[in-house]
Design a protein around this motif. Structure first.
Motif, PDB file in Angstrom:
ATOM      1  N   ARG A 163       0.830  -1.209   0.000  1.00 21.77           N
ATOM      2  CA  ARG A 163       0.000   0.000   0.000  1.00 21.77           C
ATOM      3  C   ARG A 163       0.860   1.253   0.000  1.00 21.77           C
ATOM      4  N   GLN A 167       0.946   4.325  -2.616  1.00 25.97           N
ATOM      5  CA  GLN A 167       0.708   5.674  -2.129  1.00 25.97           C
ATOM      6  C   GLN A 167       1.738   6.645  -2.679  1.00 25.97           C
ATOM      7  N   ILE A 181      -6.252   5.555  -0.716  1.00 27.36           N
ATOM      8  CA  ILE A 181      -5.040   4.777  -0.506  1.00 27.36           C
ATOM      9  C   ILE A 181      -4.534   4.912   0.928  1.00 27.36           C
ATOM     10  N   PHE A 189      -7.881  -0.897  -2.837  1.00 31.77           N
ATOM     11  CA  PHE A 189      -7.663   0.386  -3.495  1.00 31.77           C
ATOM     12  C   PHE A 189      -7.783   0.264  -5.011  1.00 31.77           C
TER      13      PHE A 189
END
Length: 217
Positions: A163, A167, A181, A189
């Motif tokens: 993640r 991001q 996110i 996401f």
């Protein structure tokens, strides 16, 4: 749950559970039925008509999965019955009578995290049964359960790392996607991003006093 009522509960069609949910959670929780359980007996009840790759099965699932508004669902369901002469079929009658408990148009505004069945919780039970032997001692149960928690935590750490990578890539994206996110893991996401991309293909216009979604060409 820390004194907080769940937003949504998915169950099978157990009458006792339905009664208990109404008494305990009152107006704070939406109770829906697992779609998989509702349709479980379709092959048995509808017989050869429900055969794999048959036209009825295709049309049936199209109505169930693609109709987004109440009006669309009602018209499509009626057309389905007429096309295949199922007006007197008891399974179709029962399924339609309880449509508000499982059909998408009545649940689309209820947060379900993209779930329409209890399959996820049943999957968790299945995983636990594989890790913990049926006749294990309490000591053995605790050891194996802690092992399962460790493995899950490791997977969550891996997902959190992924993640953070996403991001960084999307630092100049839409504000809503940047917020997504920050709260979703990578897989969730990506699903959210797909919906955002689809939304950009439409505009809302008022035609004859009614708001309508029009796809850009």
């Amino acid at each position: 749950m820390g004194g907080k009522h769940p937003v949504t509960i998915l169950t099978d069609q157990c009458k006792d559970m339905t009664k208990a949910i109404k008494e305990v959670f009152t107006d704070y929780t939406t109770h829906l039925w697992c779609k998989r359980h509702v349709l479980h007996y379709a092959p048995e009840e509808l017989g050869p008509l429900y055969r794999s790759n048959g036209p009825f099965r295709r049309d049936f699932h199209y109505v169930i999965n693609q109709m987004l508004t109440v009006d669309e669902f009602e018209r499509a369901w009626e057309h389905l019955l007429e096309t295949y002469s199922l007006q007197d079929n008891e399974f179709m009658k029962r399924t339609y009578a309880k449509r508000k408990m499982w059909a998408k148009p009545w649940a689309k505004d209820t947060f379900c995290a993209r779930m329409a069945s209890t399959q996820r919780s049943e999957s968790a039970n299945s995983i636990l049964k594989k890790v913990v032997p049926r006749n294990s001692s309490m000591n053995r149960f605790v050891q194996q359960y802690n092992k399962l928690l460790f493995l899950q935590a490791r997977e969550e750490q891996k997902a959190e790392h992924q993640r953070k990578q996403v991001q960084g890539i999307n630092s100049r994206d839409y504000a809503i996607r940047k917020h997504a996110i920050s709260v979703y893991m990578k897989n969730c996401f990506e699903l959210f991003s797909e919906e955002v991309d689809k939304a950009t293909e439409y505009v809302v216009m008022i035609i004859n006093g009614v708001k309508r979604y029009l796809k850009l060409t």
